[in-house]
Motif scaffolding. Structure first.
Motif, PDB file in Angstrom:
ATOM      1  N   ARG A   1      -8.106   8.662  -7.474  1.00 42.95           N
ATOM      2  CA  ARG A   1      -7.264   9.584  -8.231  1.00 42.95           C
ATOM      3  C   ARG A   1      -6.293   8.886  -9.181  1.00 42.95           C
ATOM      4  N   SER A   2      -5.804   7.713  -8.774  1.00 43.13           N
ATOM      5  CA  SER A   2      -4.794   7.011  -9.564  1.00 43.13           C
ATOM      6  C   SER A   2      -5.143   5.531  -9.609  1.00 43.13           C
ATOM      7  N   THR A   3      -4.387   4.713  -8.960  1.00 42.94           N
ATOM      8  CA  THR A   3      -4.662   3.279  -8.847  1.00 42.94           C
ATOM      9  C   THR A   3      -3.837   2.730  -7.700  1.00 42.94           C
ATOM     10  N   MET A   4      -4.076   1.475  -7.350  1.00 43.10           N
ATOM     11  CA  MET A   4      -3.301   0.805  -6.322  1.00 43.10           C
ATOM     12  C   MET A   4      -2.367  -0.212  -6.969  1.00 43.10           C
ATOM     13  N   PRO A   5      -1.124  -0.313  -6.488  1.00 47.32           N
ATOM     14  CA  PRO A   5      -0.240  -1.367  -7.020  1.00 47.32           C
ATOM     15  C   PRO A   5      -0.770  -2.733  -6.627  1.00 47.32           C
ATOM     16  N   GLN A   6      -0.928  -3.605  -7.587  1.00 44.70           N
ATOM     17  CA  GLN A   6      -1.401  -4.961  -7.332  1.00 44.70           C
ATOM     18  C   GLN A   6      -0.219  -5.865  -6.965  1.00 44.70           C
TER      19      GLN A   6
END
Length: 806
Positions: free
Chosen positions: A586-591
């Motif tokens: 849905r969005s992204t993951m914080p790296q």
């Protein structure tokens, strides 16, 4: 490594043999360091016999060289630990029939025994930094400590980076000046930077004078994360959903320690466990706000094996040894690998026996944190140690205490103070400011005689101006400044403990609250006491103030790595794995190293979620600063909520350019203005004013109420802010506000990297990763009994929206 110069005395050797024991390698190494006359730092796992290793050279010396008077000081962070060590040390002394007296001296010690200890001291005295500091304030201190041979600092990691460590370092410098041959010893199971602690321990920070002794490694701990019956909760932090499962574990064990991160949580968990205690097993509760009698009663019951479980806070997580404890349960996330190791070590307190522990995460982020802590323990990783310059309010208290004992010469005192590592870089100017403050309160207060505590005589010596200030110092000295409290007691006079004034102010007669594991009804209240009676009516949980325990930076980094590593997600429960997979879609993951900011609408409001993993204190500060900026930009912010992982702000208008909010200048004028306008600086000033001795908490026979202390400090704060803003105490208050209350270090790191690492994702609806934080927005109430199930019920629509994949 130091070599043993001589074997153990026959008495000790025979005692070891009678137990079927032999001294461990690190214990003989400690003996060798002592016989070589070297200071020593022992780093050994819990259950490795650290306490015996520290005392072995002492016992050997006292057997070979009988000694009248004070031979050894043992300094612990907790009164309970001092009592526990006394109990365990007396056993071998009695079994060997040694003519060695061991006594404790803490705030709980009766005054007649304290007076006798100065006249006829034991060979071994177990004490705390505050009690040691008071001993040094007496005129006979030089005589009392003239032949002191050893000071043992237990659980040194709990001291060295804090104000109590500053005080202890100054006390050791004073003792070393009295007896230059004094040997320093420190013990710990959880030291990350060995050389930093060696420098703290050594006179003048000379680490070459400190022998490092590394203990033998024992059995690896057995740690599991409890998977709830159902799904891992979306929100909450108590883990109380698992009360029935926890009671089942208690029922299978001999004795279980159930650790909670706060006093309020301990009271809550005790009630939840009691409600689920179908077998009516004996369980107790222990925390720092309970009365001395209540704490001693439960400690004795645990030592006698009369309890199946004890719910406790940090009041028992350092070194207390109850051999029958076979399991430790951590409610909520541990917040640090060192703290987790320390608590785990309370179970099966033997080197060759694995400690067993169960972690109960409160929500999905806490599951990741618990897994990160478990991995850190497995990898031998410890939490970072944040050493900083010594506090000036502590220095002022120490110098006043030394002056109470005898006049001092300024240059000699400065040299002595600089021999303590926290004050090794103290400038002549800073030292002069501290002396000027004790002399007359500073420029703005010099007209008031009650602040004139020191004077320089015609010989150039600094001395106390009047005996009343000596009595005042001894009544009020101390580093731990509690929030203003009321005594909780029954009408017959029996005291249960204390609650903070802020919580008590919310109560009226007939209101009910839980305390000491009992439901209590308020009968009446006066300026110092809350009179109560037992009740069976529904009750609320007390709230205690203070800085919230934040997740360590190293654990935060591990959680970030989990989020950014889908190949690790198979290790997580199915619902946690699904949560992360939908977030990724849905969005992204914080790296790692990246600041993810999501913005989206929900229920007619706009939301901004910042995933910085900087800890609750830094997020609270950032929330206040950002909402002020948003208000100035006309975005109409409505409120914010934070946890260790993220900050959520809702507003009437959307944030289209979050980078404009996160500019470095927010930590200059805006941060200063916010702290000065809020109560933070006044709270910090109150603490440093009390510690430095400017404001007394007690008069002979009478203790000031919290309101009286606050009123006095607020008046002086207003005067200094207007007429002497660079006063020493204002600087000390700012240092506290930055480090302790706002965690400005982590906040500054967050802001510094925001512009270059921010990834802004605009969504059409709430993301899965936002749900644990967003559920609490507008609903977070300290001290209520709102259950995670109720929160989940309210948030069903939010969860469905977040987890829907179009």
């Amino acid at each position: 490594m130091a070599k043993v110069i001589a074997p153990l005395p026959d008495t000790l050797s025979t005692w070891f043999a009678s137990r079927g024991w032999a001294p461990r390698r690190h214990q003989t190494d400690m003996l060798g360091a002592a016989q070589a006359g070297r200071h020593a730092l022992l780093v050994a796992p819990t259950g490795a016999g650290k306490t015996l290793a520290g005392f072995l050279p002492v016992l050997a010396d006292l057997i070979d060289n009988p000694h009248e008077g004070l031979h050894t000081l043992y300094v612990s962070p907790l009164k309970a630990l001092a009592v526990d060590v006394q109990r365990n040390l007396l056993t071998p002394i009695d079994e060997m029939d040694l003519p060695i007296r061991v006594e404790t001296r803490t705030g709980d010690t009766p005054s007649d025994r304290k007076a006798r200890q100065r006249v006829r001291p034991p060979q071994i005295l177990l004490t705390t930094p505050e009690s040691l500091s008071l001993l040094l304030s007496y005129a006979d201190a030089s005589l009392l400590f003239a032949n002191l041979k050893t000071i043992i600092v237990d659980e040194v990691h709990a001291f060295a980076t804090q104000k109590r460590g500053d005080l202890l370092a100054l006390c050791m410098a004073r003792l070393q000046a009295i007896n230059p041959k004094l040997r320093r010893v420190a013990l710990s199971a959880t030291v990350a930077d060995v050389d930093a602690y060696r420098a703290w321990l050594a006179p003048y920070g000379d680490i070459d004078t400190v022998e490092t002794v590394i203990g033998e490694q024992g059995a690896d701990p057995v740690i599991e994360i409890l998977i709830p019956e159902g799904r891992v909760p979306w929100s909450g932090h108590s883990g109380k959903y698992a009360a029935s499962q926890v009671m089942a574990e208690i029922g299978r064990r001999r004795t279980t320690l159930v650790f909670c991160n706060t006093r309020g949580l301990a009271e809550l968990i005790f009630q939840e466990l009691w409600s689920a205690n179908d077998q009516n097993l004996p369980i107790g509760i222990h925390h720092g706000s309970l009365s001395r009698e209540a704490r001693r009663k439960v400690e004795s019951a645990m030592a006698a094996g009369k309890l199946r479980a004890l719910v406790a806070t940090a009041s028992l997580d350092l070194g207390v040894d109850w051999g029958d404890v076979d399991c430790v349960i951590q409610m909520g996330a541990p917040k640090g690998s060192s703290r987790l190791l320390q608590r785990i070590g309370r179970a099966n307190h033997r080197l060759d026996c694995a400690s067993e522990a169960i972690l109960i995460p409160g929500n999905r982020f806490e599951y990741l944190e618990a897994r990160a802590a478990l991995d850190a323990v497995e990898a031998g990783e410890r939490d970072e140690d944040d050493f900083r310059p010594g506090a000036l309010d502590v220095l002022a208290q120490h110098i006043m205490g030394v002056a109470c004992a005898a006049p001092f010469e300024e240059s000699a005192m400065l040299e002595e103070v600089r021999s303590a590592l926290p004050y090794s870089a103290l400038t002549d100017e800073a030292f002069a400011r501290v002396l000027s403050f004790i002399e007359g309160g500073g420029y703005a207060l010099k007209a008031y005689d009650r602040f004139k505590r020191l004077v320089r005589d015609k010989d150039g010596m600094w001395r106390v101006t009047h005996p009343q200030f000596i009595a005042q110092h001894r009544l009020n000295a101390g580093i731990i400044v509690d929030q203003p409290v009321l005594n909780v007691r029954f009408a017959n006079g029996r005291t249960l403990g204390t609650v903070e004034e802020g919580f008590a102010a919310q109560l009226s007669p007939n209101d009910c609250f839980f305390f000491a594991g009992t439901a209590l009804e308020v009968v009446k209240m006066d300026t110092t006491d809350l009179i109560v009676r037992a009740t069976s009516r529904p009750a609320r949980i007390p709230a205690w103030g203070g800085t919230r325990m934040a997740m360590s930076t190293r654990l935060a980094d591990r959680v970030r790595q989990f989020l950014a590593s889908p190949d690790q997600w198979h290790r997580f429960p199915a619902d946690v794995r699904e949560w992360l997979e939908v977030q990724q879609a849905r969005s992204t993951m914080p790296q790692p190293g990246q600041l993810l900011v999501e913005t989206f609408p929900h229920e007619g409001r706009e939301h901004l979620i910042c995933y910085s993993f900087a800890g609750w204190n830094a997020h609270q500060s950032l929330g206040m600063l950002l909402t002020k900026r948003m208000e100035a930009q006309g975005l109409m912010p409505l409120g914010f909520v934070s946890n260790d992982y993220a900050l959520a702000i809702n507003s009437m208008k959307p944030v289209t350019d979050p980078k404009a909010l996160f500019t470095p200048d927010i930590l200059t004028e805006e941060f200063v203005d916010w702290v000065e306008q809020s109560s933070l600086l006044k709270r910090a000033f109150r603490d440093v004013a009390v510690i430095s001795g400017l404001i007394e908490r007690q008069h002979p026979g009478k203790r000031k109420t919290g309101r009286q202390v606050t009123f006095s400090t607020d008046l002086i704060y207003d005067v200094l802010r207007k007429y002497e803003p660079d006063h020493m105490l204002m600087d000390a208050a700012w240092a506290d506000a930055r480090a302790r209350m706002t965690d400005v270090g982590r906040l500054g790191d967050l802001i510094d990297r925001a512009a270059s690492t921010m990834l802004h994702v605009t969504l059409d609806r709430v993301s899965p990763l936002a749900v644990p934080t967003l559920i609490m927005l507008g609903r977070e109430q300290v001290g209520t009994r709102l259950t995670e199930d109720a929160l989940l019920l309210e948030a069903e629509g939010l969860v469905r929206e977040a987890m829907r994949v179009d």
